[in-house]
Design a protein around this motif. Structure first.
Motif: not given
Length: 154
Positions: A36-56
């Motif tokens: 999809y042409g997304l930023s690899e690092n930005g995507t990883v950071d966003a996933l980790q930030a969401r996961e820190s709120l609670g496991p998915t």
């Protein structure tokens, strides 16, 4: 809305062994970048930030990590099948082997929720999960996922 509109055939990967949730998110970031042409690092950071709120990890060997991404225009997804299940802090404490990640625009409100509901419903289907677990070919996995249920727009 249906999964075919969310999941590009290039966004599917089968992995033998995953060593950590962080490594899984890095692989998902690589998939999102190439498909999809997304930023690899930005995507990883966003996933980790969401996961820190609670496991998915939603149970029954399934994880649905998701994140909002700045600059994204529509909801997109990535799917990974792990040949060797991994600990994911799932609600039922069972290891995870099916991972369907969703990436949504930062301002996506209801579309993100509809996509998450669609993917959740699809992944709760025992027949679909059995087929996913029995196949290693990304094209076959895409076909199985895109034959799942669709939801009507509100």
């Amino acid at each position: 809305m249906n999964i075919a509109k969310i999941l590009d055939p290039q966004a599917i990967k089968v992995v033998g062994k995953m060593t950590s949730k962080k490594r899984l998110f890095q692989d998902l970031g690589e998939i999102a970048a190439s498909a999809y042409g997304l930023s690899e690092n930005g995507t990883v950071d966003a996933l980790q930030a969401r996961e820190s709120l609670g496991p998915t990890g939603v149970g029954h060997g399934i994880a649905l990590p998701h994140a909002r991404i700045e600059g994204l225009e529509r909801v997109v997804g990535a799917f990974m099948r792990l040949e060797s299940p991994m600990d994911f802090d799932a609600v039922d404490r069972q290891p995870v082997d099916l991972v369907f990640a969703l990436f949504a625009p930062a301002e996506s409100g209801v579309d993100h929720l509809k996509a998450l509901a669609l993917v959740s419903r699809t992944m709760r289907d025992n027949d679909i999960c059995a087929k996913l677990r029995a196949n290693n070919d990304p094209a076959t996995l895409h076909a199985i996922l895109t034959e799942g249920p669709a939801i009507k727009a509100a």
